[in-house]
Design a protein around this motif. Structure first.
Motif, PDB file in Angstrom:
ATOM      1  N   SER A 187     -24.407  -1.820  -7.410  1.00  0.00           N
ATOM      2  CA  SER A 187     -25.009  -1.464  -6.115  1.00  0.00           C
ATOM      3  C   SER A 187     -26.494  -1.791  -6.106  1.00  0.00           C
ATOM      4  CB  SER A 187     -24.794   0.023  -5.824  1.00  0.00           C
ATOM      5  OG  SER A 187     -23.431   0.296  -5.683  1.00  0.00           O
ATOM      6  N   GLY A 243     -26.202  -7.500   8.813  1.00  0.00           N
ATOM      7  CA  GLY A 243     -25.884  -6.871   7.529  1.00  0.00           C
ATOM      8  C   GLY A 243     -26.640  -7.483   6.371  1.00  0.00           C
ATOM      9  N   TRP A 255     -24.544   4.733  -2.185  1.00  0.00           N
ATOM     10  CA  TRP A 255     -23.702   5.074  -1.039  1.00  0.00           C
ATOM     11  C   TRP A 255     -24.084   4.225   0.168  1.00  0.00           C
ATOM     12  CZ3 TRP A 255     -24.622   7.268   3.788  1.00  0.00           C
ATOM     13  CH2 TRP A 255     -23.492   7.706   4.471  1.00  0.00           C
ATOM     14  N   LEU A 256     -25.388   4.082   0.425  1.00  0.00           N
ATOM     15  CA  LEU A 256     -25.868   3.272   1.550  1.00  0.00           C
ATOM     16  C   LEU A 256     -25.567   1.798   1.320  1.00  0.00           C
ATOM     17  CD1 LEU A 256     -27.463   2.894   4.187  1.00  0.00           C
ATOM     18  CD2 LEU A 256     -29.550   2.887   2.808  1.00  0.00           C
ATOM     19  N   ASP A 297     -23.345   0.345  -0.670  1.00  0.00           N
ATOM     20  CA  ASP A 297     -21.911   0.035  -0.691  1.00  0.00           C
ATOM     21  C   ASP A 297     -21.288   0.021   0.708  1.00  0.00           C
ATOM     22  OD1 ASP A 297     -22.166  -0.199  -3.415  1.00  0.00           O
ATOM     23  OD2 ASP A 297     -21.249   1.733  -3.875  1.00  0.00           O
ATOM     24  N   GLN A 298     -21.889   0.741   1.647  1.00  0.00           N
ATOM     25  CA  GLN A 298     -21.400   0.696   3.030  1.00  0.00           C
ATOM     26  C   GLN A 298     -21.745  -0.625   3.708  1.00  0.00           C
ATOM     27  OE1 GLN A 298     -22.081   3.963   5.666  1.00  0.00           O
ATOM     28  NE2 GLN A 298     -22.077   5.436   3.981  1.00  0.00           N
ATOM     29  N   LEU A 299     -22.842  -1.248   3.308  1.00  0.00           N
ATOM     30  CA  LEU A 299     -23.286  -2.490   3.937  1.00  0.00           C
ATOM     31  C   LEU A 299     -22.572  -3.729   3.389  1.00  0.00           C
ATOM     32  CD1 LEU A 299     -27.133  -1.831   4.084  1.00  0.00           C
ATOM     33  CD2 LEU A 299     -25.505  -1.775   5.984  1.00  0.00           C
ATOM     34  N   PRO A 337     -19.400  -4.679   2.736  1.00  0.00           N
ATOM     35  CA  PRO A 337     -18.298  -5.304   3.491  1.00  0.00           C
ATOM     36  C   PRO A 337     -18.778  -6.058   4.738  1.00  0.00           C
ATOM     37  CG  PRO A 337     -17.697  -3.082   2.832  1.00  0.00           C
ATOM     38  CD  PRO A 337     -19.158  -3.247   2.511  1.00  0.00           C
ATOM     39  N   ASN A 338     -19.816  -5.548   5.415  1.00  0.00           N
ATOM     40  CA  ASN A 338     -20.359  -6.254   6.587  1.00  0.00           C
ATOM     41  C   ASN A 338     -20.977  -7.587   6.177  1.00  0.00           C
ATOM     42  OD1 ASN A 338     -19.632  -4.072   8.181  1.00  0.00           O
ATOM     43  ND2 ASN A 338     -21.655  -3.130   8.055  1.00  0.00           N
TER      44      ASN A 338
END
Length: 173
Positions: free
Chosen positions: A24, A43, A57-58, A60-62, A64-65
């Motif tokens: 990450s 993204g 956490w932040l 890993d959310q980005l 996939p975009n």
């Protein structure tokens, strides 16, 4: 938009992500290199602007975009493993001062976390058992390990920007 990224660059980023080889904390640097090469998208820009210390956490959310913006498809573990193996062989070839079985050793370390997949990673895991045992110095297993390392080191090179290569492989070697 995909920018000026090569197909090989897209593939290695997707393969490294599939195998969990990009931490990450490394994704902002990877995104910055992608952005510098002409990749664009909200993204990619947002991820490139994050510090290495950003919350996983932040980050890993980005991811996939970013992959979607770049047209990077999810791939099966074996396919990702074989692509990473090709790349690892390329790196081992240009760093000849290291271990004569550097590619096999790296790939073998991946096998347990990936549930011992087939392909080059599975082959490397099996071959790694015979590398350090003096009793197998002239065995068929040792010969097979030598042939595998040679095959890995002679694959066609991937077309990957040096900066992106460094960002993706920060924790590999």
């Amino acid at each position: 938009m995909n920018g000026l990224l090569t197909d090989d660059e897209r593939l290695i980023v997707g393969a490294a992500r599939r195998l969990g080889l990009i931490l990450s904390s490394d994704w902002p640097d990877v995104a910055a290199h992608l952005l510098a090469q002409g990749a664009d998208g909200k993204g990619v820009s947002e991820l490139a602007g994050l510090p290495r210390a950003a919350s996983p956490w932040l980050v890993d959310q980005l991811v996939p975009n970013v992959l979607a913006e770049l047209g990077i498809q999810e791939m099966p573990v074996k396919e990702a493993g074989d692509l990473v193996a090709r790349f690892v062989g390329q790196v081992a070839r240009v760093r000849p001062e290291g271990d004569e079985f550097a590619a096999i050793r790296f790939l073998a370390r991946l096998a347990p976390d990936l549930d011992y997949p087939g392909g080059f990673i599975g082959d490397a895991y099996y071959a790694s058992e015979w590398l350090d045992c003096a009793c197998h110095g002239n065995s068929p297993e040792r010969d097979a390990a030598i042939a595998l390392e040679s095959a890995l080191r002679t694959t066609d090179p991937l077309d990957i920007d040096a900066g992106l290569l460094q960002a993706v492989t920060t924790t590999w070697f």
